[in-house]
Scaffold this motif. Structure first.
Motif, short mmCIF file in Angstrom:
data_model
loop_
_atom_site.label_atom_id
_atom_site.label_comp_id
_atom_site.label_asym_id
_atom_site.label_seq_id
_atom_site.Cartn_x
_atom_site.Cartn_y
_atom_site.Cartn_z
N ARG A 15 -0.91 4.65 -3.71
CA ARG A 15 -2.32 5.09 -3.71
C ARG A 15 -2.60 5.95 -2.49
O ARG A 15 -3.22 7.01 -2.60
N GLU A 16 -2.11 5.53 -1.34
CA GLU A 16 -2.30 6.30 -0.11
C GLU A 16 -1.53 7.63 -0.16
O GLU A 16 -2.06 8.66 0.22
N LYS A 22 -7.98 2.97 -6.09
CA LYS A 22 -7.28 1.90 -6.81
C LYS A 22 -7.46 2.06 -8.31
O LYS A 22 -6.51 1.95 -9.07
N SER A 23 -8.69 2.29 -8.72
CA SER A 23 -8.94 2.38 -10.16
C SER A 23 -8.23 3.58 -10.79
O SER A 23 -7.77 3.50 -11.92
N SER A 24 -8.12 4.67 -10.04
CA SER A 24 -7.41 5.84 -10.57
C SER A 24 -5.93 5.54 -10.76
O SER A 24 -5.35 5.91 -11.78
N LEU A 25 -5.33 4.85 -9.80
CA LEU A 25 -3.92 4.50 -9.94
C LEU A 25 -3.72 3.49 -11.05
O LEU A 25 -2.76 3.58 -11.81
N TYR A 26 -4.64 2.54 -11.19
CA TYR A 26 -4.54 1.60 -12.31
C TYR A 26 -4.63 2.33 -13.65
O TYR A 26 -3.93 1.98 -14.60
N LYS A 27 -5.48 3.33 -13.74
CA LYS A 27 -5.58 4.12 -14.98
C LYS A 27 -4.26 4.80 -15.28
O LYS A 27 -3.81 4.83 -16.42
N ARG A 43 2.87 -7.88 -9.80
CA ARG A 43 2.72 -6.76 -8.87
C ARG A 43 3.45 -5.52 -9.36
O ARG A 43 4.51 -5.61 -9.96
N LEU A 44 2.84 -4.39 -9.08
CA LEU A 44 3.45 -3.11 -9.44
C LEU A 44 4.27 -2.58 -8.28
O LEU A 44 3.86 -2.67 -7.12
N PHE A 45 5.42 -2.02 -8.61
CA PHE A 45 6.27 -1.37 -7.62
C PHE A 45 6.63 0.01 -8.13
O PHE A 45 6.69 0.24 -9.35
N PHE A 46 6.89 0.92 -7.21
CA PHE A 46 7.17 2.30 -7.55
C PHE A 46 8.41 2.76 -6.79
O PHE A 46 8.56 2.45 -5.61
#
Length: 78
Positions: A15-16, A22-27, A43-46
């Protein structure tokens, strides 16, 4: 700003990195528009490499996709 070069990034680190809420990344994750992993169904990982590739891909593909319909903004719902 993220200064280390970790291979695996957390939700907040991505996100940073992207400069979005947060909501944009969740979308983006809920619509499978950004590569992410849920190894424990929690938890999400990237993977940094996948995020960089996603960021540098042909942006015309993004314009033609649903990303414009999501109204992703930097200050959306923080």
């Amino acid at each position: 700003m993220i200064t280390n070069e970790k291979d695996i990034l957390s939700f907040n680190e991505v996100r940073e990195l992207l400069g979005i809420s947060k909501s944009s990344l969740y979308k983006l994750t809920s619509t499978n528009m950004i590569p992410c992993h849920r190894p424990t169904n929690g938890r999400l990982f990237f993977k940094r490499e996948q995020i960089i590739l996603w960021l540098t891909q042909d942006k015309s593909l993004l314009e033609d996709s649903n990303i414009t319909k999501l109204n992703i903004s930097k200050n959306d719902g923080e």
